[in-house]
Design a protein around this motif. Structure first.
Motif, short mmCIF file in Angstrom:
data_model
loop_
_atom_site.label_atom_id
_atom_site.label_comp_id
_atom_site.label_asym_id
_atom_site.label_seq_id
_atom_site.Cartn_x
_atom_site.Cartn_y
_atom_site.Cartn_z
N VAL A 129 8.33 7.49 13.00
CA VAL A 129 8.61 7.97 14.32
C VAL A 129 8.85 6.65 15.28
N LEU A 130 10.06 6.53 15.84
CA LEU A 130 10.32 5.59 16.79
C LEU A 130 10.53 6.07 18.21
N HIS A 131 9.27 5.56 19.05
CA HIS A 131 9.09 6.04 20.46
C HIS A 131 9.72 5.01 21.33
N GLU A 132 10.00 5.47 22.61
CA GLU A 132 10.80 4.83 23.63
C GLU A 132 11.96 4.27 23.27
N ALA A 133 12.70 5.27 22.53
CA ALA A 133 14.18 4.99 22.12
C ALA A 133 15.13 5.19 23.21
N GLU A 134 15.69 4.31 23.61
CA GLU A 134 16.66 4.45 24.79
C GLU A 134 18.02 4.68 24.47
N ASP A 135 18.81 4.99 25.27
CA ASP A 135 20.44 5.17 25.09
C ASP A 135 20.75 5.63 23.88
N VAL A 136 20.23 6.57 23.39
CA VAL A 136 20.53 7.23 22.13
C VAL A 136 22.07 7.71 22.00
N ARG A 137 22.92 7.41 21.12
CA ARG A 137 24.23 7.92 20.93
C ARG A 137 24.34 8.16 19.66
N LEU A 138 25.14 9.33 19.31
CA LEU A 138 25.92 9.78 18.19
C LEU A 138 27.14 9.32 17.84
N HIS A 139 27.31 9.09 16.76
CA HIS A 139 28.70 8.51 16.51
C HIS A 139 29.17 8.94 15.20
N ASP A 140 30.47 9.40 15.14
CA ASP A 140 31.24 10.06 13.95
C ASP A 140 30.64 11.18 13.31
N VAL A 141 29.96 12.08 14.17
CA VAL A 141 29.37 13.03 13.36
C VAL A 141 30.13 14.18 12.86
N GLU A 142 31.74 14.16 13.11
CA GLU A 142 32.79 15.02 12.64
C GLU A 142 33.05 14.38 11.39
N GLY A 143 32.85 12.96 10.85
CA GLY A 143 33.07 12.50 9.76
C GLY A 143 32.00 12.60 8.83
N ASP A 144 32.42 11.75 7.61
CA ASP A 144 31.53 11.57 6.41
C ASP A 144 30.37 10.59 6.59
N ALA A 145 30.59 9.86 7.63
CA ALA A 145 29.58 8.66 7.81
C ALA A 145 29.00 8.72 9.08
N PRO A 146 28.32 9.47 9.64
CA PRO A 146 27.77 9.55 11.01
C PRO A 146 26.84 8.15 11.08
N PHE A 147 26.37 7.71 12.38
CA PHE A 147 25.46 6.94 12.55
C PHE A 147 24.81 6.92 14.00
N VAL A 148 23.82 6.41 14.30
CA VAL A 148 23.03 6.57 15.50
C VAL A 148 22.67 5.18 16.16
N THR A 149 23.05 5.18 17.37
CA THR A 149 22.64 3.76 17.76
C THR A 149 21.68 3.96 19.09
N PHE A 150 20.81 2.99 19.29
CA PHE A 150 19.84 3.12 20.32
C PHE A 150 19.29 1.91 20.49
N ARG A 151 18.15 1.72 21.43
CA ARG A 151 17.51 0.33 21.54
C ARG A 151 16.19 0.89 21.68
N THR A 152 15.19 -0.18 21.81
CA THR A 152 13.81 0.00 22.21
C THR A 152 13.24 -1.25 22.51
N MET A 153 12.29 -1.14 23.23
CA MET A 153 11.67 -2.54 24.09
C MET A 153 11.67 -3.48 22.90
N ALA A 154 10.92 -2.94 21.92
CA ALA A 154 10.36 -3.85 21.00
C ALA A 154 11.49 -4.75 20.00
N THR A 155 12.30 -3.98 19.66
CA THR A 155 13.23 -4.48 18.65
C THR A 155 14.78 -4.65 19.06
N GLY A 156 15.14 -4.11 20.37
CA GLY A 156 16.49 -4.19 20.78
C GLY A 156 17.44 -3.26 20.45
N GLU A 157 18.78 -3.67 20.40
CA GLU A 157 19.63 -2.68 19.90
C GLU A 157 19.45 -2.42 18.34
#
Length: 400
Positions: A129-157
């Motif tokens: 469970v990753l907390h303080e996940a900011e700027d969450v964005r969903l990508h390619d959810v209509e395709g076969d290979a979706p992915f999610v991007t976000f950033r945290t204070m601890a690990t960055g992008e």
């Protein structure tokens, strides 16, 4: 906090956006079935666990929590309720939930406690469970290979590739907003009042809930445990919490209750006080490609019928079933029918919550005709076992 190292988080099967009860329960059920998942939560864990929310659990909700292995503390500390009272014109109508629903009951156990139990189980299981996940964005959810991007204070992008995304991030979350407007239909009713709620460390006014209609407005006497009471009064949307001292609140609550019930009211300093607006909202469909909405991301109900958390749990039932069938049986039938299956139950709960809200609140703009209709509705309920049975069946929860 149960964080995962960056190098192990590049790929998972399901990304769950939202660390409330819906997201946490879905993650736990998937983990129990051997399906990998990661939960992203915008807030801190302490913040999530500090939120005061509803606490009336339907029979189906308690059964699913037990099947997920998180029912032990609920069964020890939760309070089984077999009925409720509706106060009207100084009298009360008792609704025997167990008798009228064929043996079903509800459990009073706070949403905060459910969340605690789910966090403990996920910690033990090692589910990330990753907390303080900011700027969450969903990508390619209509395709076969979706992915999610976000950033945290601890690990960055960060970027996590996945098979599916579960949008459990609430009414104001990013998941529903990801769906193009032309592919989403929404339905909404905003009510012209709110609920002022007070939490007080005093024994409840009685063992079972009291819903009260009064010419000054609705009131509800609820509880969280034998020493913690939750009370509500209908208020104007223009009111502010600062307008309501504890003395004013309890004076108003007592006025709206029958004398014999008000006599049992124990006053005390409030430990939480807030105003919540009431609305009904549904978004259709609850699936867009490989994105699936669940809980408040897809629907909101007024709290009158205690359906919000329970509807989120029913969504999780349908979605976990669908994902498990996909991975274990190579069967996508439940994935394809998820939105239809979930919405069928959502709309029934919306109808019940709308009906109960309409019957028991004061609608000033409806005038004398509206008041007489409400009185006729209550008189019919009081005189008809069939009507009471319908109320009880909906209140304890329709079957999944």
């Amino acid at each position: 906090m149960n964080e995962i190292p960056l190098q192990s988080a590049n790929r998972t099967q399901v990304v769950v956006v939202g660390g409330g009860p819906a997201g946490l329960l879905l993650a736990l059920l998937l983990h129990r079935a051997g399906i990998e998942c990661v939960v992203l939560e915008r807030r801190t864990r302490d913040y999530v666990l500090s939120r005061i929310r509803a606490g009336v659990l339907e029979q189906g909700t308690t059964d699913l929590l037990r099947s997920a292995g998180v029912g032990a503390r609920m069964d020890r500390e939760g309070l089984v309720h077999e009925g409720l009272d509706i106060a009207w014109r100084g009298e009360t109508l008792h609704i025997d939930l167990r008798e009228l629903s064929g043996g079903k009951t509800v459990m009073v156990y706070g949403q905060t406690e459910v969340t605690h139990d789910l966090y403990d189980a996920l910690d033990e299981a090692g589910v990330p469970v990753l907390h303080e996940a900011e700027d969450v964005r969903l990508h390619d959810v209509e395709g076969d290979a979706p992915f999610v991007t976000f950033r945290t204070m601890a690990t960055g992008e960060r970027r996590i590739e996945c098979d599916f995304v579960a949008g459990c991030d609430g009414f104001h979350g990013v998941c529903r907003a990801t769906i193009p407007a032309e592919k989403l239909e929404t339905f909404e009713r905003v009510y012209p009042f709110g609920w002022l709620g007070v939490l007080v460390r005093k024994p409840p006014i009685q063992e079972e809930l009291v819903y009260a209609h009064h010419s000054r407005g609705f009131a509800l006497c609820s509880l969280r445990n034998p020493q913690l009471s939750r009370y509500y009064v209908q208020c104007s949307l223009e009111d502010r919490v600062e307008d309501w001292s504890d003395e004013r609140f309890f004076d108003e609550l007592a006025i709206r209750l029958p004398d014999r019930i008000a006599a049992n009211l124990q006053r005390g300093p409030s430990i939480e006080k807030s105003i919540a607006p009431l609305r009904s909202f549904v978004a259709e469909p609850m699936r867009h490609g490989r994105l699936f909405l669940a809980g408040d991301a897809a629907h909101i109900v007024p709290p009158t019928g205690a359906k919000g958390l329970n509807l989120a749990v029913s969504d999780v039932h349908y979605l976990s079933r669908a994902l498990i069938a996909h991975y274990h049986e190579r069967d996508d039938g439940f994935l394809d029918s998820y939105s239809t299956d979930a919405l069928a139950r959502v709309w029934k709960a919306e109808r019940f919550s709308w009906w109960f809200t309409s019957m028991i609140h004061r609608f000033e703009d409806d005038g004398s005709f509206g008041q007489r209709i409400q009185e006729a509705e209550f008189d019919f309920l009081a005189s008809s076992k069939a009507a009471q049975t319908a109320l009880a069946e909906n209140y304890v929860g329709l079957p999944f």
